[in-house]
Design a protein around this motif. Structure first.
Motif, PDB file in Angstrom:
ATOM      1  N   ASP A  38       0.851  -1.184   0.000  1.00 45.46           N
ATOM      2  CA  ASP A  38       0.000   0.000   0.000  1.00 45.46           C
ATOM      3  C   ASP A  38       0.889   1.236   0.000  1.00 45.46           C
ATOM      4  OD1 ASP A  38      -1.641   2.178   0.696  1.00 45.46           O
ATOM      5  OD2 ASP A  38      -2.950   0.927   1.929  1.00 45.46           O
ATOM      6  N   LEU A  39       0.917   1.967  -1.116  1.00 44.84           N
ATOM      7  CA  LEU A  39       1.830   3.111  -1.243  1.00 44.84           C
ATOM      8  C   LEU A  39       1.376   4.299  -0.402  1.00 44.84           C
ATOM      9  CD1 LEU A  39       2.361   3.003  -5.110  1.00 44.84           C
ATOM     10  CD2 LEU A  39       3.757   1.935  -3.331  1.00 44.84           C
ATOM     11  N   LEU A  40       0.093   4.398  -0.109  1.00 48.40           N
ATOM     12  CA  LEU A  40      -0.398   5.524   0.692  1.00 48.40           C
ATOM     13  C   LEU A  40      -0.153   5.296   2.177  1.00 48.40           C
ATOM     14  CD1 LEU A  40      -3.769   6.438  -1.070  1.00 48.40           C
ATOM     15  CD2 LEU A  40      -1.682   7.812  -0.974  1.00 48.40           C
ATOM     16  N   GLU A  41      -0.464   4.096   2.650  1.00 52.21           N
ATOM     17  CA  GLU A  41      -0.246   3.821   4.081  1.00 52.21           C
ATOM     18  C   GLU A  41       1.170   3.297   4.320  1.00 52.21           C
ATOM     19  OE1 GLU A  41      -3.704   1.686   5.642  1.00 52.21           O
ATOM     20  OE2 GLU A  41      -4.628   3.683   5.740  1.00 52.21           O
ATOM     21  N   MET A  42       1.932   3.093   3.274  1.00 54.44           N
ATOM     22  CA  MET A  42       3.331   2.675   3.342  1.00 54.44           C
ATOM     23  C   MET A  42       3.507   1.434   4.214  1.00 54.44           C
ATOM     24  SD  MET A  42       5.476   6.177   2.917  1.00 54.44           S
ATOM     25  CE  MET A  42       4.803   7.257   4.141  1.00 54.44           C
ATOM     26  N   LYS A  43       2.783   0.390   3.837  1.00 54.02           N
ATOM     27  CA  LYS A  43       2.894  -0.879   4.554  1.00 54.02           C
ATOM     28  C   LYS A  43       2.506  -2.024   3.621  1.00 54.02           C
ATOM     29  CE  LYS A  43      -1.833  -0.995   6.267  1.00 54.02           C
ATOM     30  NZ  LYS A  43      -2.757  -0.781   7.375  1.00 54.02           N
ATOM     31  N   ILE A  44       2.846  -3.247   4.044  1.00 56.36           N
ATOM     32  CA  ILE A  44       2.467  -4.426   3.272  1.00 56.36           C
ATOM     33  C   ILE A  44       0.981  -4.687   3.489  1.00 56.36           C
ATOM     34  CG2 ILE A  44       2.749  -6.929   3.116  1.00 56.36           C
ATOM     35  CD1 ILE A  44       5.723  -6.507   3.698  1.00 56.36           C
ATOM     36  N   ALA A  45       0.214  -4.746   2.404  1.00 51.71           N
ATOM     37  CA  ALA A  45      -1.213  -5.011   2.512  1.00 51.71           C
ATOM     38  C   ALA A  45      -1.470  -6.516   2.539  1.00 51.71           C
ATOM     39  CB  ALA A  45      -1.962  -4.369   1.350  1.00 51.71           C
ATOM     40  N   LYS A  46      -0.592  -7.283   1.856  1.00 51.35           N
ATOM     41  CA  LYS A  46      -0.787  -8.734   1.768  1.00 51.35           C
ATOM     42  C   LYS A  46       0.495  -9.332   1.184  1.00 51.35           C
ATOM     43  CE  LYS A  46      -3.860 -12.241   1.651  1.00 51.35           C
ATOM     44  NZ  LYS A  46      -5.058 -12.547   2.467  1.00 51.35           N
ATOM     45  N   ARG A  47       0.836 -10.534   1.610  1.00 50.32           N
ATOM     46  CA  ARG A  47       2.017 -11.177   1.042  1.00 50.32           C
ATOM     47  C   ARG A  47       1.810 -12.680   1.008  1.00 50.32           C
ATOM     48  NH1 ARG A  47       7.550 -11.244   0.013  1.00 50.32           N
ATOM     49  NH2 ARG A  47       8.691 -12.931   1.035  1.00 50.32           N
ATOM     50  N   VAL A  48       2.113 -13.303  -0.144  1.00 51.74           N
ATOM     51  CA  VAL A  48       2.068 -14.762  -0.248  1.00 51.74           C
ATOM     52  C   VAL A  48       3.391 -15.237  -0.842  1.00 51.74           C
ATOM     53  CG1 VAL A  48      -0.439 -14.888  -0.508  1.00 51.74           C
ATOM     54  CG2 VAL A  48       0.998 -14.695  -2.545  1.00 51.74           C
ATOM     55  N   VAL A  49       3.847 -16.417  -0.406  1.00 53.15           N
ATOM     56  CA  VAL A  49       4.988 -17.034  -1.072  1.00 53.15           C
ATOM     57  C   VAL A  49       4.404 -18.131  -1.955  1.00 53.15           C
ATOM     58  CG1 VAL A  49       7.138 -18.294  -0.791  1.00 53.15           C
ATOM     59  CG2 VAL A  49       6.579 -16.419   0.754  1.00 53.15           C
ATOM     60  N   GLN A  50       4.433 -17.905  -3.257  1.00 58.74           N
ATOM     61  CA  GLN A  50       3.617 -18.689  -4.186  1.00 58.74           C
ATOM     62  C   GLN A  50       4.430 -19.687  -4.994  1.00 58.74           C
ATOM     63  OE1 GLN A  50       3.631 -18.118  -7.828  1.00 58.74           O
ATOM     64  NE2 GLN A  50       5.549 -17.065  -7.314  1.00 58.74           N
ATOM     65  N   GLY A  51       5.754 -19.645  -4.872  1.00 58.38           N
ATOM     66  CA  GLY A  51       6.591 -20.578  -5.623  1.00 58.38           C
ATOM     67  C   GLY A  51       7.951 -20.637  -4.961  1.00 58.38           C
ATOM     68  N   GLY A  52       8.841 -21.458  -5.526  1.00 54.79           N
ATOM     69  CA  GLY A  52      10.144 -21.590  -4.897  1.00 54.79           C
ATOM     70  C   GLY A  52      11.185 -20.673  -5.491  1.00 54.79           C
ATOM     71  N   ASN A  53      11.013 -20.309  -6.740  1.00 56.45           N
ATOM     72  CA  ASN A  53      12.016 -19.532  -7.450  1.00 56.45           C
ATOM     73  C   ASN A  53      11.297 -18.904  -8.631  1.00 56.45           C
ATOM     74  OD1 ASN A  53      14.150 -18.577  -8.989  1.00 56.45           O
ATOM     75  ND2 ASN A  53      15.444 -20.353  -8.608  1.00 56.45           N
ATOM     76  N   SER A  54      11.146 -17.590  -8.587  1.00 53.52           N
ATOM     77  CA  SER A  54      10.282 -16.992  -9.603  1.00 53.52           C
ATOM     78  C   SER A  54      10.931 -15.763 -10.206  1.00 53.52           C
ATOM     79  CB  SER A  54       8.927 -16.639  -9.007  1.00 53.52           C
ATOM     80  OG  SER A  54       9.058 -15.637  -8.042  1.00 53.52           O
ATOM     81  N   ILE A  55      10.383 -15.348 -11.326  1.00 51.69           N
ATOM     82  CA  ILE A  55      10.959 -14.199 -12.022  1.00 51.69           C
ATOM     83  C   ILE A  55       9.883 -13.471 -12.811  1.00 51.69           C
ATOM     84  CG2 ILE A  55      11.664 -15.587 -14.021  1.00 51.69           C
ATOM     85  CD1 ILE A  55      14.258 -13.719 -13.874  1.00 51.69           C
ATOM     86  N   GLY A  56       9.487 -12.344 -12.273  1.00 53.49           N
ATOM     87  CA  GLY A  56       8.614 -11.453 -13.028  1.00 53.49           C
ATOM     88  C   GLY A  56       7.152 -11.795 -12.950  1.00 53.49           C
ATOM     89  N   GLY A  57       6.346 -10.819 -13.332  1.00 58.53           N
ATOM     90  CA  GLY A  57       4.908 -11.005 -13.314  1.00 58.53           C
ATOM     91  C   GLY A  57       4.219  -9.962 -14.148  1.00 58.53           C
ATOM     92  N   ALA A  58       2.904 -10.010 -14.139  1.00 54.91           N
ATOM     93  CA  ALA A  58       2.125  -9.103 -14.979  1.00 54.91           C
ATOM     94  C   ALA A  58       0.752  -8.923 -14.365  1.00 54.91           C
ATOM     95  CB  ALA A  58       2.003  -9.665 -16.401  1.00 54.91           C
ATOM     96  N   ILE A  59       0.055  -7.864 -14.779  1.00 53.77           N
ATOM     97  CA  ILE A  59      -1.317  -7.623 -14.330  1.00 53.77           C
ATOM     98  C   ILE A  59      -2.221  -7.559 -15.556  1.00 53.77           C
ATOM     99  CG2 ILE A  59      -0.897  -5.101 -14.218  1.00 53.77           C
ATOM    100  CD1 ILE A  59      -2.915  -5.047 -11.829  1.00 53.77           C
ATOM    101  N   SER A  60      -3.394  -8.211 -15.462  1.00 54.43           N
ATOM    102  CA  SER A  60      -4.290  -8.268 -16.627  1.00 54.43           C
ATOM    103  C   SER A  60      -4.805  -6.875 -16.973  1.00 54.43           C
ATOM    104  CB  SER A  60      -5.467  -9.199 -16.333  1.00 54.43           C
ATOM    105  OG  SER A  60      -6.205  -8.734 -15.214  1.00 54.43           O
ATOM    106  N   ASP A  61      -5.219  -6.713 -18.238  1.00 52.21           N
ATOM    107  CA  ASP A  61      -5.611  -5.375 -18.709  1.00 52.21           C
ATOM    108  C   ASP A  61      -6.792  -4.820 -17.933  1.00 52.21           C
ATOM    109  OD1 ASP A  61      -7.472  -7.103 -19.822  1.00 52.21           O
ATOM    110  OD2 ASP A  61      -7.521  -6.117 -21.769  1.00 52.21           O
ATOM    111  N   ASP A  62      -7.629  -5.668 -17.343  1.00 51.46           N
ATOM    112  CA  ASP A  62      -8.745  -5.166 -16.552  1.00 51.46           C
ATOM    113  C   ASP A  62      -8.382  -5.014 -15.072  1.00 51.46           C
ATOM    114  OD1 ASP A  62      -8.617  -7.773 -15.697  1.00 51.46           O
ATOM    115  OD2 ASP A  62     -10.768  -8.147 -15.863  1.00 51.46           O
ATOM    116  N   GLY A  63      -7.119  -5.272 -14.748  1.00 51.47           N
ATOM    117  CA  GLY A  63      -6.626  -5.008 -13.404  1.00 51.47           C
ATOM    118  C   GLY A  63      -7.040  -6.006 -12.344  1.00 51.47           C
ATOM    119  N   THR A  64      -7.664  -7.110 -12.737  1.00 50.96           N
ATOM    120  CA  THR A  64      -8.201  -8.027 -11.733  1.00 50.96           C
ATOM    121  C   THR A  64      -7.319  -9.235 -11.450  1.00 50.96           C
ATOM    122  OG1 THR A  64      -9.422  -9.280 -13.390  1.00 50.96           O
ATOM    123  CG2 THR A  64     -10.571  -7.414 -12.364  1.00 50.96           C
TER     124      THR A  64
END
Lengths: 394, 394
Positions: A90-116
């Motif tokens: 959260d850039l406004l409250e300057m804190k982690i809003a949520k965190r998951v460890v979803q894999g063992g070794n990862s590189i990069g990501g993307a957000i869908s065009d509708d933002g969901t």
């Protein structure tokens, strides 16, 4: 009476503070960004319009090679760590809003065009996982199984494409896949095999039309026209380094930074001290630029007039600026040891440059090349501004 | 004791409300926008990600033909009214932050690439005025004086160009001017005369390279390449309507909406029921599309794959969608009476359409063409989203 008087005063102080703390000043989020502090697993929240650091957020795990995308409202950053961590900040409250460890070794990501949807590219276990952008709950798991035994491939070059789609490459398999979420949470998969040897990264053009994977196992690139009725992968710039001795590769170039400018792609070559220009309509070579070292990022200023280039170790103290129409180097300077990343303001008047081993981020005017500011930030690497939320493929 | 008890309770209620009202929930501004309510001199503040109206702001004067630009932090809208009013609206606090009446009759404005200057184009007195983006204090007054007697020309087609520059056209003089603020508050002016008869609007391409003015006094356009060492205006698409009978013009097309897509400009013709395609490299004609009526806006979806077109009275109940690669109309529908404007979400998954005489804004999926939402808004005209702050020339 005194007790009650004290109570009243305390209440006044309490609520005054509450109003101040909860509210802060209301502020916009269009000029915010983050700078990855790799060594400490933290990030600095910055305001580019004021050239300043607003605060820091810690506890993001291993941030080697970390990158980020942003929510549509430009309030949240989604940070992809090397350790498989996906952190919503959260850039406004300057804190982690949520965190998951979803894999063992990862590189990069993307957000869908509708933002969901947030997609993450994993080396281990090889595949792509897709999460709900609000809750970070798992929406879909796409193992990158290939070949007769169903081995899992590392996935690379993951980008968003219009129409709630993600496109990515399978390093071990030599394939490109499209995962289409337009019909809901169960993606329709389209697979293209035999696209070339060892795709190591990919890009999509800003119009969402052309997906291009760089190949490590051969000189050349693989291209997919997503506007075609039946897209078919084809090899482009085959054998671009033929007959030249290939230099040892200290650091792979990044394709996300590849520049499309003035009708030409400007690409870093692998294992050569060169940029190669490619006609954006024909995909034929359109010139080369000899540069200072092995290019890592070749990033177009948002107007496309210039391309800024940084380099691999041990020549990574230098930045060169290429004029796109003439393909000439018009400026060269040395910000300091370990220049790792460059990010332009959205309309390109300034550029931020992380100089890791000097623990600073420098800010330059892109027309006069004058230095406009400098920020103390510990071991800075990637710089990401919220305006990325408004672009396809970033 | 009862009096004091009441006082304490009142204080609790008071400060609780204060905390709620002043703070609201902190929120991002990347998904905000405004819809001009022309009849009432007000605007609706909207959130496109949630497809809803957040509030209204009144007291903006005559909003015929009004347009808007946004601050870098995407918190403030600068609204240009027809009566010369320049109003700075705080989208978070939903109120007018500042308002000046800077001219007698004005049309359109722009914000400099560094976000510090707001320029307004005036018919009366003819010229451009430039204001400080924070205070709205006057920075520079540029009377559009031309000819031996120094008459003042109406100014039109005002856009921002990279390097703290503004470009605009002089309707009465047939000139294009560049005002360069890179050296400070006193602009360097560059004037190009004889560019053609009665330029009525202008556009700049998203890369800030090409300025194109539409001509009302002749069939054709005037083009200026701002990347050239010495830019020189030249006529393009000369006589595009030659030999055809020109229809009466009920409403001038808007050039800000002109689309650059797939390597071609798609332009509305003046006085013809056609769009004309122009090669973006050679500026030669590359095809035509017969459409439903006289086009007003021809706006590219952000990926450039489609162009959406609305029409002048009396055919203004209809929208057509053109597929850019094939130049074929692939969809047509009737949102309702008086379709005035269209605005895409930044990555193009949805489009908002104002239907003035039905007092509503409709929201469509741009791939399936399904209706996604509808908002009650009184006499809506222009729709402007904050993502415009991240683009050159919008």
């Amino acid at each position: 009476m005194n007790a009650i008087r004290t109570m009243v005063l305390s209440l006044v102080v309490l609520f005054t503070n509450l109003a101040g703390a909860a509210a802060g000043e209301p502020r916009g989020t269009g000029d915010l960004g983050i700078v990855i502090e790799r060594a400490s697993g933290s990030l600095a929240i910055v305001e580019w319009s004021g050239r300043r650091v607003l605060g820091r957020v810690e506890g993001l795990g291993d941030l080697s090679h970390a990158s980020a995308v942003f929510s549509r409202d430009q309030r949240y950053a989604y940070v992809f760590g090397r350790d498989g961590g996906l952190t919503k900040v959260d850039l406004l409250e300057m804190k982690i809003a949520k965190r998951v460890v979803q894999g063992g070794n990862s590189i990069g990501g993307a957000i869908s065009d509708d933002g969901t949807l947030i997609a993450v590219s994993n080396y281990e276990p090889g595949g792509v996982k897709v999460f709900d952008a609000v809750t970070l709950d798992l929406v879909a798991d796409i193992p990158a199984a290939y070949g007769p035994k169903g081995a899992l491939s590392k996935t690379v070059g993951l980008v968003d494409a219009p129409g709630r789609r993600f496109v990515f490459s399978l390093y071990d398999a030599g394939e490109i896949w499209i995962a289409d979420f337009s019909q809901g949470p169960n993606p329709q998969l389209t697979r293209f095999a035999g696209i070339g040897s060892q795709p190591y990264d990919g890009l999509i053009t800003g119009d969402g039309r052309h997906y291009i994977a760089g190949l490590f196992g051969e000189d050349g690139l693989s291209h997919l026209d997503l506007w075609a009725g039946k897209p078919e992968p084809r090899r482009i710039l085959e054998g671009y380094g033929r007959g030249e001795e290939k230099l040892p590769v200290y650091k792979m170039p990044h394709l996300e930074g590849w520049a499309l400018a003035g009708g030409r792609f400007i690409l870093p070559e692998v294992g050569h001290h060169e940029l190669i220009a490619m006609d954006a309509a024909t995909f034929a070579e359109a010139g080369r630029v000899a540069v200072h070292g092995q290019p890592v990022f070749a990033v177009a200023r948002p107007d496309g007039r210039q391309v800024w280039v940084n380099f691999a170790h041990p020549l990574n103290d230098t930045v060169q600026v290429v004029d796109v129409p003439s393909l000439k180097i018009i400026h060269e300077f040395k910000p300091g040891p370990a220049v790792l990343h460059m990010e332009f303001t959205p309309r390109g008047d300034e550029v931020w440059i992380s100089v890791r081993d000097a623990d600073k981020v420098e800010i330059y005017d892109t027309r006069t090349f004058a230095k406009r500011g400098e920020l103390k930030i510990a071991k800075p690497s990637g710089i990401f501004f919220t305006a990325r939320a408004t672009r396809i493929g970033l």
